[in-house]
Design an enzyme around this catalytic site. Sequence first.
Site, PDB file in Angstrom:
ATOM      1  N   GLN A 147       0.834  -1.205   0.000  1.00 15.97           N
ATOM      2  CA  GLN A 147       0.000   0.000   0.000  1.00 15.97           C
ATOM      3  C   GLN A 147       0.870   1.257   0.000  1.00 15.97           C
ATOM      4  O   GLN A 147       1.743   1.398   0.861  1.00 15.97           O
ATOM      5  CB  GLN A 147      -0.880  -0.006   1.252  1.00 15.97           C
ATOM      6  CG  GLN A 147      -1.786   1.201   1.386  1.00 15.97           C
ATOM      7  CD  GLN A 147      -2.544   1.207   2.708  1.00 15.97           C
ATOM      8  OE1 GLN A 147      -2.041   0.697   3.701  1.00 15.97           O
ATOM      9  NE2 GLN A 147      -3.738   1.763   2.719  1.00 15.97           N
ATOM     10  N   GLY A 148       0.630   2.153  -0.938  1.00 16.31           N
ATOM     11  CA  GLY A 148       1.386   3.398  -0.981  1.00 16.31           C
ATOM     12  C   GLY A 148       0.504   4.595  -0.681  1.00 16.31           C
ATOM     13  O   GLY A 148       0.214   5.384  -1.587  1.00 16.31           O
ATOM     14  N   SER A 182       0.546   6.356   2.977  1.00 18.20           N
ATOM     15  CA  SER A 182       1.225   7.246   3.925  1.00 18.20           C
ATOM     16  C   SER A 182       2.490   7.837   3.309  1.00 18.20           C
ATOM     17  O   SER A 182       3.152   7.208   2.496  1.00 18.20           O
ATOM     18  CB  SER A 182       1.630   6.482   5.182  1.00 18.20           C
ATOM     19  OG  SER A 182       0.505   6.129   5.912  1.00 18.20           O
ATOM     20  N   GLU A 240     -11.152  -1.360   5.495  1.00 15.22           N
ATOM     21  CA  GLU A 240     -10.061  -1.716   6.391  1.00 15.22           C
ATOM     22  C   GLU A 240     -10.555  -1.844   7.827  1.00 15.22           C
ATOM     23  O   GLU A 240     -10.061  -2.640   8.603  1.00 15.22           O
ATOM     24  CB  GLU A 240      -8.953  -0.647   6.309  1.00 15.22           C
ATOM     25  CG  GLU A 240      -7.667  -1.046   7.016  1.00 15.22           C
ATOM     26  CD  GLU A 240      -6.697   0.128   7.156  1.00 15.22           C
ATOM     27  OE1 GLU A 240      -7.036   1.246   6.761  1.00 15.22           O
ATOM     28  OE2 GLU A 240      -5.609  -0.107   7.687  1.00 15.22           O
ATOM     29  N   SER A 284      -5.171   6.975  14.279  1.00 14.76           N
ATOM     30  CA  SER A 284      -4.804   6.777  15.688  1.00 14.76           C
ATOM     31  C   SER A 284      -6.037   6.871  16.580  1.00 14.76           C
ATOM     32  O   SER A 284      -7.072   7.399  16.173  1.00 14.76           O
ATOM     33  CB  SER A 284      -3.806   7.853  16.110  1.00 14.76           C
ATOM     34  OG  SER A 284      -4.465   9.096  16.229  1.00 14.76           O
ATOM     35  N   ASN A 285      -5.929   6.346  17.781  1.00 20.60           N
ATOM     36  CA  ASN A 285      -7.073   6.402  18.684  1.00 20.60           C
ATOM     37  C   ASN A 285      -7.474   7.839  18.998  1.00 20.60           C
ATOM     38  O   ASN A 285      -8.644   8.102  19.299  1.00 20.60           O
ATOM     39  CB  ASN A 285      -6.767   5.620  19.975  1.00 20.60           C
ATOM     40  CG  ASN A 285      -6.856   4.115  19.734  1.00 20.60           C
ATOM     41  OD1 ASN A 285      -6.926   3.665  18.582  1.00 20.60           O
ATOM     42  ND2 ASN A 285      -6.860   3.346  20.804  1.00 20.60           N
ATOM     43  N   GLU A 286      -6.522   8.756  18.910  1.00 20.49           N
ATOM     44  CA  GLU A 286      -6.864  10.162  19.126  1.00 20.49           C
ATOM     45  C   GLU A 286      -7.767  10.658  17.988  1.00 20.49           C
ATOM     46  O   GLU A 286      -8.753  11.360  18.223  1.00 20.49           O
ATOM     47  CB  GLU A 286      -5.596  11.020  19.206  1.00 20.49           C
ATOM     48  CG  GLU A 286      -4.781  10.810  20.482  1.00 20.49           C
ATOM     49  CD  GLU A 286      -4.057   9.472  20.535  1.00 20.49           C
ATOM     50  OE1 GLU A 286      -3.621   8.987  19.473  1.00 20.49           O
ATOM     51  OE2 GLU A 286      -3.926   8.889  21.623  1.00 20.49           O
TER      52      GLU A 286
END
Lengths: 384, 384, 396, 396
Positions: D126-127, D129, D244, D381-383
């Site tokens: 996967q490209g 990020s 996902e 992220s969880n944030e």
Amino acid sequence: MDFDLTDEQRLLKDSVDRLIADAYGDFEKRKRHQSGPGGYSHELWSNFAELGLLALPFPEEEGGIGGGPVETMLVMEAIGRGLVVEPYLDTVVLGGGFLRCGGTAAMRAELMPQIADGTLTLALAQLEPHSRYCLNDVVTTARREGDAFVLNGRKVAVLHGDSAGRLVVSTRTAGARADRHGITLFLLDAAAPGVTRRGMPTQDGLRAADIQLEEVRVPAADILGEVDHGLALLEQVVDIALAALCAEAVGVMEDLQRSTVDYLKTRQQFGVPIGSFQALQHRAADMLVAVEQARSMALYAAMMAEEPDPALRRPALSAAKVQINQSARKVGQEAVQLQGGIAMTFEYKAGHAFKRLAMIEKTFGDTDHHLNAVSEADSLVEAE
Amino acid sequence: MDFDLTDEQRLLKDSVDRLIADAYGDFEKRKRHQSGPGGYSHELWSNFAELGLLALPFPEEEGGIGGGPVETMLVMEAIGRGLVVEPYLDTVVLGGGFLRCGGTAAMRAELMPQIADGTLTLALAQLEPHSRYCLNDVVTTARREGDAFVLNGRKVAVLHGDSAGRLVVSTRTAGARADRHGITLFLLDAAAPGVTRRGMPTQDGLRAADIQLEEVRVPAADILGEVDHGLALLEQVVDIALAALCAEAVGVMEDLQRSTVDYLKTRQQFGVPIGSFQALQHRAADMLVAVEQARSMALYAAMMAEEPDPALRRPALSAAKVQINQSARKVGQEAVQLQGGIAMTFEYKAGHAFKRLAMIEKTFGDTDHHLNAVSEADSLVEAE
Amino acid sequence: MDLRFTPEEIAFRDELRRFFRSEIPAEIRRKVAEGRHLSKEDIVTSQRILHAHGLATPNWPVAWGGKDWSPVQRYIFTEELQRAAVPLPLQFNVFMVGPVIAAFGSEEQKRRFLPATASLDIWWCQGFSEPGAGSDLASLKTRAEKRDGKYVVSGQKAWTTLGQHADWIFCLVRTDREAKKQRGISFLLIDMKSPGITVRPVLTIDGSHEVNEVFFDEVEVPAENLVGEENKGWDYAKFLLANERTGIARIGMSKQRIARAKRLARDTEANGRSLWADPDLRRRVAAIEVELKALEITQMRVVAAQRQRDADKPDPASSILKIKGSELQQATTELLLDIAGPYAQPAPEHEEGRNEPDGDGLDAIAPLYFNARKVSIYGGSNEIQRNIIAKAFLGL
Amino acid sequence: MDLRFTPEEIAFRDELRRFFRSEIPAEIRRKVAEGRHLSKEDIVTSQRILHAHGLATPNWPVAWGGKDWSPVQRYIFTEELQRAAVPLPLQFNVFMVGPVIAAFGSEEQKRRFLPATASLDIWWCQGFSEPGAGSDLASLKTRAEKRDGKYVVSGQKAWTTLGQHADWIFCLVRTDREAKKQRGISFLLIDMKSPGITVRPVLTIDGSHEVNEVFFDEVEVPAENLVGEENKGWDYAKFLLANERTGIARIGMSKQRIARAKRLARDTEANGRSLWADPDLRRRVAAIEVELKALEITQMRVVAAQRQRDADKPDPASSILKIKGSELQQATTELLLDIAGPYAQPAPEHEEGRNEPDGDGLDAIAPLYFNARKVSIYGGSNEIQRNIIAKAFLGL
């Protein structure tokens, strides 16, 4: 797997929600209900009866509605949202549960209609000064005398025990203090000679009683279940009540979640709504996660409450109570913290909801008690 | 009450801080140190010797510096900040501690100079495959044969045990497996016949060894302390090491706190530094609280490490380790979470600091182990 | 570096220990220990005993009855007082208005107010917070207009603790409506018997009457009751709030509660054994004790650092003390609640019952737990403290 | 309302249970159970067995080898797969690029790529990020310029999981630098053997080679490798990311770890007794089990709700699954670490040692704990998840 309510269930939910919204939507009204005899509104209790709520769990062939745990859940959630003070848990869920699961034909025929029409309330006199959360730790005695039994002992913190017409009393008829065998349940007239009741408020605005039993004579016909084998029945009905309590707690939490978010949206500090502060947003999000986890386990509790095999039922109800307790503590404390000073005042609903959650935690087993039960059963995730 | 450093202590601190900053300030250098024989830099070890750090705890009359727990604390904090891999804890604090507290005059005269000049390193071979955190759970045996003892057993995860010249080994000379009586400590030549060592890295980048002892003959002159009475000495020196570990952990946490705050200030997301997000600010604040609580208990540990009465000393060190462990877990996990992906990479220091903290937690007792000890002693807050 | 007390400090501590336990009536100390409400008389009695021994106002200037104690001695005094369950001297008098008058008041004000404030012949309450102000104290709206050499005050104060007992109130009022937030605020002393003042009780969730709303309707205040200069009130308030944070961690109180929790757990049966036999409970108690010990040392570090700082300036480390101190106060009440278990449910029948120690004190535990939720809200909420740490310490 | 499985669902589950345990090699499942790294061959072997039985791509359209399963069946499949410690089918193939090509690709692309993607003859990475992008995915800088009917790609991708094994990469690239952030992005399929691509390994803290940086230096990509329309790539990425999140809670994996923790605790001695005799440890395990049971039901509620929703749209409840699921994954690895205790310290001497199950598997526990910290960072992220809940659910 199916989470949808049936049309009847949806109808029930709507009518209960409406009733509670009318009677408790304005939080000021709660104080009025509390000032009624026995600490609740008898007028509202009649409304419960008219809606059929007091006959909810009784079989249709005995004049009941034939509702199951899901129906009870819907009622209890509404009761939680409204912080209702009427003795529904004690009379219908517990008392009704004992009648339904262990009552003789004569009892059922006599008492179910009285419960259903609102003329009779019940209470469970189970807790003793040293029994804590152990249902089989019973020192109140019942000795046989001819066709009757004579009861002696002390029961404490009996919820709605000061106003109940009949009391379900756990006693020891054989065995040593904490033996599982030798426990017998009686359905006792609260006005019987030798019964002394001292009423008191509870910390969360309900009523309770200390009950002294001195040479109280009860005919053998008033035994619930079988002599010496009362524990299984007691556990069965307490499990049903646990499922109901879980649902009530979810209702309370839902309301606290809502009021907290409303507060964050409207309360201004430093010129902006405090809901714009990310630290508070994240904590509100974590509250939501806790409420949803609790809701899932209240569903699980409802699903398992009528499971006949105690080896499956009891750990499931314990697991549910653990989650409810954990979520209740978090949601209650955070709701007060995020709403700040106002939530510390007696006039405002949130503080009372926080208190009710704290007391639900202590009813029929705290977190440690039920974690032990879950661990002993080893049934949620079996070891490799 | 006085928290000020003396002039000598300040001097020591400055020189250690400078040394570590030179050798470890660039995190890339750590990899080079690790690739030295035994997993550390012998050149840097010589620098330690030159500064007198390897003679720090030895009495001045025996050629040492005469430093106490506060001096050790200053060194270990710097070691923590730099994630130093040299065997200071094992050789100087533990090994030196055994010599100082339990060595014979002959041992001291022979070995202290070798430690001080960097030619000898030591390791404590205490952990056994089933002893976990119990220092008196010893099955390695030593049987007397004339003027010597013959050792048999297996020691595992001996930190820096693969490179140490001598090993302090706990053995059982009398009593049953976990008896407190009957433990004897030997100072063993690591090259003695019958000693087999299998070296391995540890999860946090240090070195360790599994050590097999088969019919290893040790003269009675190499006993540390007294036969059968080795446990008190072992506990005494482990307590000294616990204080040092606490200080190291504070150094690691301080560095993690700093790098996290730096990251929050520089890392941009959505066009602003992420340190401007209040949710992250609050978590950074809670990290600081955890670090300061740990620092306080590291001070307490240093103050109590040389207390001769074990009834006062041991619970104090246990309390310190509890706080260190709790803070270490929180600070380590939060530092990784707040720094995000980069902290998950091997090239970046923060992840290694997190790993070192996780392993410190498991060294000489985890949180539960020490909570039990605190509770049994009942000395922090006496019961009413 | 030495964290131990000197022999002199230990002697000082032991003398206080003896004094508190022998001189303050056991009945009053028991109410404090059980977290019950104190009557006005309880608080007055206790403070007058302290005052008679010169111990009511050690933090004041020596000239006005204070003690020339070291920070360590002050720390020991506060901790031992709490550990012995002695009521704290009325904080509005001793830690708030007293020091402000001593530092900024006129000589006349000092002579008039300080002795009676120390002896509790005047009971003060605090008029800072207003409805809706919350953590944003400086947004206050109560205004004072100067007319004929008097201030005429109108407005409303909130969260006025024990205002129902008060003889006087010290107030922040806005004297210049044009000035920016913090400017234009003055510090006034107002007699509670002045016409136009109404006190409305506000019950807290545990059902107790602890706080009030105070309404001002054209209340006339003599100009000589202004402290310091007009429009400089915010400076005096900051000085006062800094003082308030001293001892906010309430470590002695938490220790006293832990000791009580241990006794209660020992006396409580669960499944036929003492509840104290449960290793899980014991570890939980030990974990609180450890955090408290750490906080005690943290507090000593702050105290020691004060010696080298400007004594008037608060150490920003006080935010750490506030956060952790309040968390531990709450943790101890949670612990008590969990030990009391189902027996915590019944409440006293009457409000007055809350003041009376009964056999086991269990009925006062849930109210204590409920009430203790306030400690992370008041005095600058823990969220505000985290903001302070993030900005002042971490530079975020 | 009925949370129980139907008899058909139970039969389905039991058949999968049997299948996974009898068909997937025990050696591979043991590596998964111990949290060790799988070799490329392990993953290929396992997926080809699933594929041979039509079980590699149940979430794909039936026409391309998918199953017409109910959401409950999909849920059971995923949970049982994890519970049996079967390697997940390669998510880049099965849950990411496969569904995107099936939904938005040309017929030619479908024929060319889908069969080989299902059978793992093509290994995708996967490209998305990029360095410094983090949670702000749309700020990507890798650009593709159209020249002579080809795209010429230059830039850099980060966190490319298992890119070292990959034959192809699916990339988000910027094709219009004038357009606003989310616009102007296209979805390209790129052969990893193309000249100008460099893969640089990035070791994670547990020392494993899991992720990579991928550099593109004037890499030529045929125009037919564009998926869907130019500049519409962000829409396809959103579709992909929604997929996902399905199963992100990894409940089956956490169950498997709890079961392992129980066995390990039973086999571990502490103070002469089994560690499992400690009621505190048992309560801790029970508390995780309870949260996991609750999450399982929460997940079923989400699954059930999907039946009544537009299947393409993610339920915002997936944020709850992500937060709690990752917390529990981490809690189980913490539990394993605490049980292993001091015996978790030694590590294998060589990197290859990390792939080999040894006697007790203790050496793989700390790396598992370290590595699991990523699950609250990646995948949003969880944030970020809390931000989503606050905004989408709570309207804050």
